[in-house]
Design an enzyme around this catalytic site. Sequence first.
Site, PDB file in Angstrom:
ATOM      1  CG  ASP A  57      48.503  38.482  28.566  1.00 51.29           C
ATOM      2  OD1 ASP A  57      48.772  39.296  29.469  1.00 51.29           O
ATOM      3  OD2 ASP A  57      48.085  37.339  28.776  1.00 51.29           O
ATOM      4  CG  ASN A  58      47.106  43.678  30.644  1.00 54.69           C
ATOM      5  OD1 ASN A  58      47.368  42.547  31.072  1.00 54.69           O
ATOM      6  ND2 ASN A  58      46.220  44.469  31.221  1.00 54.69           N
ATOM      7  CB  THR A  65      48.135  38.345  36.243  1.00 52.48           C
ATOM      8  OG1 THR A  65      47.086  38.285  35.279  1.00 52.48           O
ATOM      9  CG2 THR A  65      47.758  39.317  37.341  1.00 52.48           C
ATOM     10  N   GLY A  66      49.843  37.868  33.320  1.00 56.28           N
ATOM     11  CA  GLY A  66      50.417  36.904  32.373  1.00 56.28           C
ATOM     12  C   GLY A  66      51.925  37.115  32.271  1.00 56.28           C
ATOM     13  CB  SER A 120      40.126  38.067  33.991  1.00 58.81           C
ATOM     14  OG  SER A 120      39.825  38.637  35.260  1.00 58.81           O
ATOM     15  CB  ALA A 128      37.428  32.202  29.833  1.00 54.87           C
ATOM     16  CE1 TYR A 139      38.134  36.393  37.432  1.00 55.86           C
ATOM     17  CE2 TYR A 139      37.010  34.855  38.885  1.00 55.86           C
ATOM     18  CZ  TYR A 139      37.777  35.098  37.763  1.00 55.86           C
ATOM     19  OH  TYR A 139      38.178  34.044  36.978  1.00 55.86           O
ATOM     20  CE1 TYR A 190      28.203  43.157  22.373  1.00 57.79           C
ATOM     21  CE2 TYR A 190      29.018  42.744  20.164  1.00 57.79           C
ATOM     22  CZ  TYR A 190      28.893  43.579  21.251  1.00 57.79           C
ATOM     23  OH  TYR A 190      29.425  44.834  21.213  1.00 57.79           O
ATOM     24  CB  THR A 205      41.847  25.007  36.598  1.00 58.21           C
ATOM     25  OG1 THR A 205      40.451  24.960  36.332  1.00 58.21           O
ATOM     26  CG2 THR A 205      42.573  24.123  35.604  1.00 58.21           C
TER      27      THR A 205
END
Length: 317
Positions: free
Chosen positions: A31-32, A35-36, A75, A114, A145, A159, A175
């Site tokens: 995670d960067n 937003t996390g 994202s 996701a 988005y 892939y 959600t």
Amino acid sequence: MRSVVTGGAGFLGSHLVDRLLAEGHDVVVIDNLITGSLDNLAHLKHESRLEFMEWDISEPIQVAGRVDYVFNFASPASPEDFRNYPIKVMKAGGVGTLHALGLAKAKESKFMMASTSEVYGDPLVSPQPETYWGNVNPIGPRAVYDEAKRYGEALTMAYRNAHGLNTCIARFFNTFGPRMRLNDGRVVPNFVKQALMGEPLTIYGDGSQTRSFGYYSDLIDGVYRLALSDYSEPVNLGTQEERTILEFANAVVKATNSRSEIIHLPAVVDDPKQRRPDTTRARTILGWEPKISLEEGLQETIAYFRVKLSKQSETDA
Ligand code: UDP
């Protein structure tokens, strides 16, 4: 089992991490932290089976050792994020997904994309089955988005077809639940915060637009079932609890016992008018059924935001 979760410090990603650990997996979170937040993983501080990598997946991803599953959850996901981080949103869903697929290919892992109900855009069909191709404005404010996620789905299938990668695609509808960001601008945190603070609830437009609000624990259960299945076509995960935004505002006022009034602000551009999943696939293929009602979910979410707000006011004081 060992799983990589990109976006594992986010709202849904961190709940997935909890589930995977409970199922006995070792987990690597990438995670960067745009937003996390590490707060979402703070309860796992002493969990030796969890590894955290602060990394932006728009750069190539290296993970040592074996990896059985790659869950590509990274994202920013709120319409406000689309305005604030348009390029980062496109990079996460586009080149970020490419790198996550590259990792899955190198490690021969199962890959989950996701994805989102946003692939349906402002749908002309309701409820939306997975076979509906959508009605997306490719240059509108939500395009960063919507199109990145559509590209991510296409890459996932490429892939699968070109490299025989084992893949699946989950399309999440709205959600909510604990660990949403208080200030992410989405309707659930906005209304709950406004109601708890006695401020007016701000409806964009006339409030006749609809959303189906699913609870995070049901969604994560669907994710886990899908990961274990052999199904490779997209699967909608969401509830049939479709409400107008006006009805939702009233539900929040009631659930919080708030005296807040409801006001109307100008409508936002390209705001989808209706959203409700056709969940026949999830029900028949995964045996999945959401269990938590909107009212139950709201109670837990309100309790979470109450604590967050009181901590915020302590810090401000
Ligand atoms: N919305 C609103 N007031 C707010 C925030 C959102 O009326 O303070 C509306 C928004 O216009 C949309 C719906 O609530 O119709 C859901 O918005 P959200 O940002 O949660 O996510 P979306 O489903 O649009 O991606």
